[in-house]
Design a protein around this motif. Sequence first.
Motif, PDB file in Angstrom:
ATOM      1  N   GLN A 156       0.858  -1.192   0.000  1.00 55.29           N
ATOM      2  CA  GLN A 156       0.000   0.000   0.000  1.00 55.29           C
ATOM      3  C   GLN A 156       0.889   1.236   0.000  1.00 55.29           C
ATOM      4  O   GLN A 156       0.935   2.008   0.930  1.00 55.29           O
ATOM      5  N   LYS A 157       1.597   1.405  -1.078  1.00 56.34           N
ATOM      6  CA  LYS A 157       2.496   2.541  -1.209  1.00 56.34           C
ATOM      7  C   LYS A 157       2.336   3.102  -2.603  1.00 56.34           C
ATOM      8  O   LYS A 157       1.821   2.452  -3.499  1.00 56.34           O
ATOM      9  N   SER A 158       2.817   4.315  -2.761  1.00 59.38           N
ATOM     10  CA  SER A 158       2.764   4.941  -4.074  1.00 59.38           C
ATOM     11  C   SER A 158       3.998   4.501  -4.855  1.00 59.38           C
ATOM     12  O   SER A 158       5.072   5.083  -4.722  1.00 59.38           O
ATOM     13  N   CYS A 159       3.853   3.442  -5.635  1.00 58.16           N
ATOM     14  CA  CYS A 159       4.969   2.888  -6.398  1.00 58.16           C
ATOM     15  C   CYS A 159       4.813   3.232  -7.874  1.00 58.16           C
ATOM     16  O   CYS A 159       3.731   3.032  -8.437  1.00 58.16           O
ATOM     17  N   GLU A 160       5.881   3.706  -8.472  1.00 55.64           N
ATOM     18  CA  GLU A 160       5.865   3.991  -9.900  1.00 55.64           C
ATOM     19  C   GLU A 160       7.035   3.291 -10.570  1.00 55.64           C
ATOM     20  O   GLU A 160       8.155   3.307 -10.068  1.00 55.64           O
ATOM     21  N   VAL A 190      10.809   7.165 -20.868  1.00 52.04           N
ATOM     22  CA  VAL A 190      10.015   6.479 -21.887  1.00 52.04           C
ATOM     23  C   VAL A 190       8.667   6.036 -21.315  1.00 52.04           C
ATOM     24  O   VAL A 190       7.638   6.110 -21.983  1.00 52.04           O
ATOM     25  N   VAL A 191       8.701   5.568 -20.078  1.00 48.65           N
ATOM     26  CA  VAL A 191       7.506   5.020 -19.438  1.00 48.65           C
ATOM     27  C   VAL A 191       7.484   5.466 -17.983  1.00 48.65           C
ATOM     28  O   VAL A 191       8.519   5.472 -17.314  1.00 48.65           O
ATOM     29  N   GLN A 192       6.318   5.860 -17.516  1.00 56.75           N
ATOM     30  CA  GLN A 192       6.107   6.116 -16.090  1.00 56.75           C
ATOM     31  C   GLN A 192       4.722   5.576 -15.745  1.00 56.75           C
ATOM     32  O   GLN A 192       3.709   6.101 -16.188  1.00 56.75           O
ATOM     33  N   VAL A 193       4.692   4.486 -14.981  1.00 53.42           N
ATOM     34  CA  VAL A 193       3.445   3.772 -14.722  1.00 53.42           C
ATOM     35  C   VAL A 193       3.202   3.667 -13.217  1.00 53.42           C
ATOM     36  O   VAL A 193       4.090   3.253 -12.472  1.00 53.42           O
ATOM     37  N   SER A 194       1.996   4.031 -12.775  1.00 52.53           N
ATOM     38  CA  SER A 194       1.609   3.840 -11.380  1.00 52.53           C
ATOM     39  C   SER A 194       1.198   2.382 -11.174  1.00 52.53           C
ATOM     40  O   SER A 194       0.253   1.899 -11.805  1.00 52.53           O
ATOM     41  N   LEU A 195       1.909   1.680 -10.298  1.00 51.41           N
ATOM     42  CA  LEU A 195       1.590   0.272 -10.056  1.00 51.41           C
ATOM     43  C   LEU A 195       0.278   0.128  -9.296  1.00 51.41           C
ATOM     44  O   LEU A 195      -0.456  -0.839  -9.478  1.00 51.41           O
ATOM     45  N   MET A 196      -0.046   1.099  -8.440  1.00 46.21           N
ATOM     46  CA  MET A 196      -1.319   1.030  -7.729  1.00 46.21           C
ATOM     47  C   MET A 196      -2.493   1.105  -8.709  1.00 46.21           C
ATOM     48  O   MET A 196      -3.482   0.389  -8.585  1.00 46.21           O
ATOM     49  N   THR A 197      -2.349   1.973  -9.708  1.00 47.65           N
ATOM     50  CA  THR A 197      -3.394   2.074 -10.740  1.00 47.65           C
ATOM     51  C   THR A 197      -3.516   0.758 -11.502  1.00 47.65           C
ATOM     52  O   THR A 197      -4.630   0.294 -11.795  1.00 47.65           O
TER      53      THR A 197
END
Length: 207
Positions: A156-160, A190-197
């Motif tokens: 439960q963290k803000s991981c990107e 190139v890529v920045q993705v929120s894993l929580m999303t």
Amino acid sequence: MSEELISKKELLELAGISYGQLYRWKRKDLIPEEWFVRKSTFTGQETFFPKEKILERINKIQTMKENLSLDELADMFSPSLSDLQLDKDELIKRNIVSNAVMNFYLETDQSGPNFNFSRMLEVYVLEKLLQSGEINLDEGKMLLQVLKDNAALIKQKSCELIITRKLGVSSCLLLINAEDVHFERGTKIVVQVSLMTCMEEIKSKLL
């Protein structure tokens, strides 16, 4: 890469919700604690939120609360379904991954055809980025290694997840609760993705 923040007052007006609703959702774990950012202003301490994330989350809550209880929504937004196991055919059937990307994943991961939630996240992120054309197969292998090496940290963290390129050389890194990151000149994100999303998207498909 600093996130744009929105004040609590602006948020309540923009989203059309009450103070009580906001904090009820927080108590139910629909909104992560770390999104409540306390900052000093000329009027004293105020609460701010990451604007894009909080507005997207509130929109999802408002859209889905007609069909799901707050407890069911909390289960969806919580990042792990530790007991869940699905086989590869079920993941393909539920449109979490395509057959081609599943075959590529199983070539690099010899853990078998049954998937826990951590492996579902890996294959889903791989599918998302390969199908968009943002990464190549070698970069796919690299991101899988980063996700596997840090599986215990992705909670439960803000991981990107971020993939960069400079002079044709790619790098992959995981940011955890990072507010601001700077790279050397000439580095392209190139890529920045929120894993929580991504976790929420998987759960919406499973539900």
